[in-house]
Design a protein around this motif. Structure first.
Motif, mmCIF file in Angstrom:
data_model
loop_
_atom_site.group_PDB
_atom_site.id
_atom_site.type_symbol
_atom_site.label_atom_id
_atom_site.label_comp_id
_atom_site.label_asym_id
_atom_site.label_seq_id
_atom_site.Cartn_x
_atom_site.Cartn_y
_atom_site.Cartn_z
ATOM 1 N N SER A 93 0.159 5.292 0.636
ATOM 2 C CA SER A 93 -0.514 6.588 0.339
ATOM 3 C C SER A 93 0.155 7.832 0.361
ATOM 4 O O SER A 93 1.531 8.753 0.873
ATOM 5 C CB SER A 93 -2.103 6.749 1.634
ATOM 6 N N SER B 188 3.775 2.764 2.140
ATOM 7 C CA SER B 188 3.278 2.634 3.469
ATOM 8 C C SER B 188 2.954 1.668 4.328
ATOM 9 O O SER B 188 3.203 1.573 5.004
ATOM 10 C CB SER B 188 1.988 3.837 3.319
ATOM 11 N N GLN C 30 -4.945 7.505 -1.776
ATOM 12 C CA GLN C 30 -4.680 6.187 -1.548
ATOM 13 C C GLN C 30 -4.317 5.729 -3.476
ATOM 14 O O GLN C 30 -5.009 5.634 -3.909
ATOM 15 C CB GLN C 30 -5.419 4.924 -1.076
ATOM 16 N N VAL D 123 -3.581 -0.097 -2.681
ATOM 17 C CA VAL D 123 -4.146 -0.870 -1.930
ATOM 18 C C VAL D 123 -3.593 -2.436 -1.530
ATOM 19 O O VAL D 123 -4.771 -2.797 -2.438
ATOM 20 C CB VAL D 123 -5.801 -0.022 -1.816
ATOM 21 N N ASN E 240 -3.732 11.614 2.358
ATOM 22 C CA ASN E 240 -5.429 11.093 2.309
ATOM 23 C C ASN E 240 -5.655 10.206 1.233
ATOM 24 O O ASN E 240 -6.513 9.416 1.038
ATOM 25 C CB ASN E 240 -5.977 12.135 2.513
ATOM 26 N N SER F 188 0.764 -1.573 -0.127
ATOM 27 C CA SER F 188 0.446 0.514 0.408
ATOM 28 C C SER F 188 0.609 1.588 -0.047
ATOM 29 O O SER F 188 1.893 1.701 0.364
ATOM 30 C CB SER F 188 -0.870 -0.207 1.200
#
Lengths: 255, 536
Positions: free
Chosen positions: A10, A54, A15, A18, A13, A8
């Motif tokens: 980001s 992340s 993304q 995922v 805020n 993931s």
């Protein structure tokens, strides 16, 4: 090989990626598809160690990209989507520069340089500054730089961009043979026909998530469509192509 | 407004759009490629506001004891003109000589005149902002001391002087670029920048020296005919006239300055155009067919790995990147001017003993101390910064890359520069032993400063965008710091150079410091490197 587990990324805020699970085995060319902004470049940048994830994990050639980035970079050849070059260097100097960064000994580097320049028809232009090169010639230099150190894993983002038909044929054949030798190749492109013809498997992502994977035939079958292009549009297109183009043309006429 | 613009042949809407976009791009800054640099645009603006205000305060303090109002005004305008000239050389030359616009605007329906108007507006906005930030404190002091009328006249003088400098620089660039063909433009630009920097730095120091020497005892101006050839005096005459003490000559000078501003504006109209940008675009590809010579220099020193890679890159950039060339070569006119000044002021009188060498030509020592920071700054910032992705995607050791870049700078530029300066000093002084001792100490100190610069900014070569407005601010700050260092050096060296054991101890301490800093740098770089991400 390449393997990602729950990868993931980001940006604040947003993304970008995922929980992506991706596997590319040695000897395989994986077509990595997705519309603009789907997260392809983010994935590629994580795999090449340009940015850190992340969350999740990415292994390239058996090494973790976060824990052992240098081991990974030693083993990959990377062609970025929009490659920037030091334009004040000549093609030959740039390849020598890259060879030094990969710690190739002078003799090997010189031999590889001349072989690659020969392969891509750049021998005559080797002493010319990159600033004066056309887009296709620059792409040949970037491809040469990616192959200089005979990498185990190739991560290619639009590698055929700007190449003439003959060179594109050479590159495609070269990639197939390299896969045959056991190299791992991640091939990201928007040209579906090339991906369909070249790749043993395809993964399609949308909004940072995987939406389809398998061979071209498997994806076409699972989406009940007739071609990879239709399947791609069905999986990632949010609008009816015919309708939006008709609406636009009508608005042009009104104006 | 639209009608007024139309009369000048300028499309108002396009002009507004182009100006607004250029300002927006500048305020946002070039995107940094490294995550820890994010948000630097705000910091950079704050840094500039603070620095210019502090410098203005410094000048206000210097001018406070000057009783002659005309002299104070001339000094203030001279400083402003120097600043604007430096900024035009270091920061805004990209605004003047940017070929990229042609690729973006060349096929748009934008007239040359509109394009030029937007460009000029951009330069003038920056010049005005810089002048106001720098001059508000001195002008406030002048207003309190002599009245609001004098403050207003001083404001007009600094704005006039600064604007005339900016317009003159733009005019010179435009003229040269028009006169020469694409193949010669790049070479001409290098010489032009060198000549302009000589003029700017030399003019600044000569004016300062002339005034301080002519008014050292009484702080009063000798109003000779030479004022006619002193541009700051033309604009400062507004203040003299406002104070009521101006004669016919000051009136004539003031009138001439107004005519000059108008003439520069008219002369420039139509000079900068998209056609001009096209010529520059052509210049970028000039020499297409010319094969570059392979770099074999110092092959024995930088044989492989990171050091060879960095050496190739630095040499390549130095051969072909005018901005990098200028960043490095800018030290030469400065050094020559400092030497000439030293000789003229009698500072170059042959020192009687080794101990006196540090006191002679202190400004030359200043230049030698300033050079490492200038080198480092030029090495990091480049228009080719996006190409640094290759460092992030290759298995190179970043600490080794940094150390290599430091070594390449030392071998290629710093050492030859110090040796050359040393030879010149030997030629003037005929004191070989004294000069050698001084050069060893200065050389070690210079190297230490280069290490500090690396520690302060541990960035990879050519990996950061050029921050508009910051290069000149950085030079001003460095000049101040190096000035303090040179003064301390002139004060301390006689007691060191007097005894050989003290010289040995100093060299030992500097070497020890070098080794310690090297260790520290490695630790810091490894820590910093872990947080770096490429976001290009």
């Amino acid at each position: 090989m390449i393997r990602t587990e729950q990868l993931s990324k980001s940006y604040g805020n947003i993304q970008a990626l995922v929980d992506l699970d991706l596997t590319v085995e040695p000897g395989e060319i994986l077509g990595f598809l997705g519309p603009n902004g789907a997260g392809k470049s983010t994935t590629v940048k994580i795999l090449t160690g340009l940015i850190r994830p992340s969350a999740g994990r990415a292994l390239v050639a058996g090494f973790d990209v976060v824990e052992t980035p240098l081991e990974v970079k030693q083993r990959i050849g990377y062609v970025p989507e929009t490659p920037a070059l030091y334009e004040s260097l000549t093609a030959d100097e740039y390849l020598e520069f890259v060879a030094c960064l990969h710690h190739l000994d002078a003799e090997t580097a010189a031999t590889r340089r001349s072989e690659l320049l020969e392969l891509f028809g750049l021998t005559e232009e080797a002493g010319g500054r990159l600033a004066t090169f056309s887009k296709g010639m620059r792409q040949k230099v970037v491809l040469s730089a990616a192959l200089m150190h005979n990498p185990e894993v190739l991560i290619l983002d639009e590698p055929l961009d700007g190449l003439d038909a003959n060179t594109a044929l050479i590159v495609k054949e070269l990639l197939k043979r390299m896969a045959g030798q056991g190299k791992t190749i991640l091939f990201s492109s928007h040209i579906l026909e090339v991906v369909e013809r070249m790749c043993t498997r395809i993964v399609i992502i949308q909004n940072g998530r995987e939406v389809a994977k398998g061979t071209s035939a498997e994806i076409v079958r699972s989406t009940a469509t007739h071609s990879l292009e239709e399947a791609f549009s069905k999986l990632t297109g949010v609008r009816d192509v015919g309708q939006v183009t008709a609406e636009f043309l009508a608005s042009l006429d009104r104006a | 407004m639209k009608r007024w613009f139309a009369r000048l042949g300028i499309d108002y809407v396009q002009w507004k759009t182009l100006t607004r976009t250029a300002l927006k791009l500048d305020v946002r800054g070039a995107p940094s490629l490294q995550s820890r640099r994010r948000g630097s645009a705000g910091r950079s603006i704050f840094f500039q506001i603070a620095l210019y205000s502090i410098m203005g305060t410094f000048i206000a303090v210097l001018l406070a004891p000057v009783q002659d109002l005309y002299l104070a005004a001339i000094l203030l305008v001279a400083y402003v003109m120097f600043m604007v000239g430096t900024a035009a050389l270091l920061d805004y030359n990209a605004t003047i000589v940017s070929p990229e616009d042609y690729g973006i605007l060349g096929y748009r329906p934008v007239s040359s005149r509109t394009y030029f108007a937007a460009r000029l507006t951009n330069v003038l906005i920056y010049t005005s902002a810089m002048i106001l930030l720098f001059a508000w404190v001195p002008i406030l002091v002048l207003s309190i001391k002599h009245g609001v009328g004098i403050g207003v006249a001083a404001m007009a003088a600094v704005c006039g002087g600064g604007t005339a400098t900016a317009l003159a620089m733009v005019a010179v660039y435009a003229w040269i670029l028009r006169a020469l063909g694409p193949r010669r433009i790049k070479m001409a630009l290098t010489y032009l920048q060198l000549a302009a920097s000589t003029l700017v730095y030399g003019g600044y120091f000569l004016i300062t020296r002339v005034f301080t020497s002519s008014s050292r005892s009484v702080w009063e101006l000798h109003r000779g005919p030479w004022l006619i050839v002193c541009p700051p005096a033309w604009f400062a005459s507004y203040v003299d006239l406002a104070s009521g003490s101006g004669s016919r000559r000051e009136f004539a000078l003031a009138a001439f300055s107004v005519v000059l501003l108008g003439a520069l504006g008219v002369a420039l109209l139509g000079r900068l155009s998209l056609g001009y940008a096209e010529r520059l675009g052509a210049a970028m590809t000039a020499g297409d067919r010319k094969r570059a010579r392979p770099s074999k220099r110092s092959g024995w020193l930088f044989r492989g790995g990171e050091s060879r890679a960095v050496a190739l890159l630095v040499w390549g950039q130095f051969r072909n990147d005018t901005k990098f060339q200028m960043g490095v070569l800018a030290i030469l006119p400065m050094t020559i001017i400092y030497m000439i000044m030293g000789l003229r002021q009698g500072e170059a009188a042959a020192p009687g003993a080794v101990r006196d060498i540090g006191r002679t030509m202190p400004l030359v020592s200043l230049a030698m101390l300033l050079f490492p920071s200038m080198l480092k700054s030029s090495l990091i910032r480049s228009d080719a910064y996006k190409a640094s992705w290759v460092f992030f995607a290759s298995p190179s050791d970043r600490a080794r890359l940094l150390r290599s870049s430091q070594n390449v700078l030392v071998v290629t530029f710093l050492l030859p520069y110090i040796l050359l300066t040393g030879l010149a000093m030997m030629w003037f002084y005929h004191q070989v032993r004294a000069v050698v001792v001084h050069l060893v100490v200065i050389g070690l100190l210079s190297h230490l400063l280069l290490q500090f610069a690396t520690l302060f900014e541990p960035d990879l070569p050519f990996s950061k965008p050029v921050d508009k407005g910051l290069s000149s601010a950085r030079i001003f700050a460095l000049t101040m710091l190096a000035g303090v260092a040179a003064t301390v050096l002139a004060f301390v060296t006689p007691s060191i150079y007097a005894r050989p054991p003290a010289v040995l101890l100093t060299c030992g301490l500097l070497l020890g410091g070098t080794i310690l800093l090297d260790r520290w740098m490695r630790l810091r770089v490894e820590r910093e490197a872990a947080a770096l991400e490429f976001l290009g």
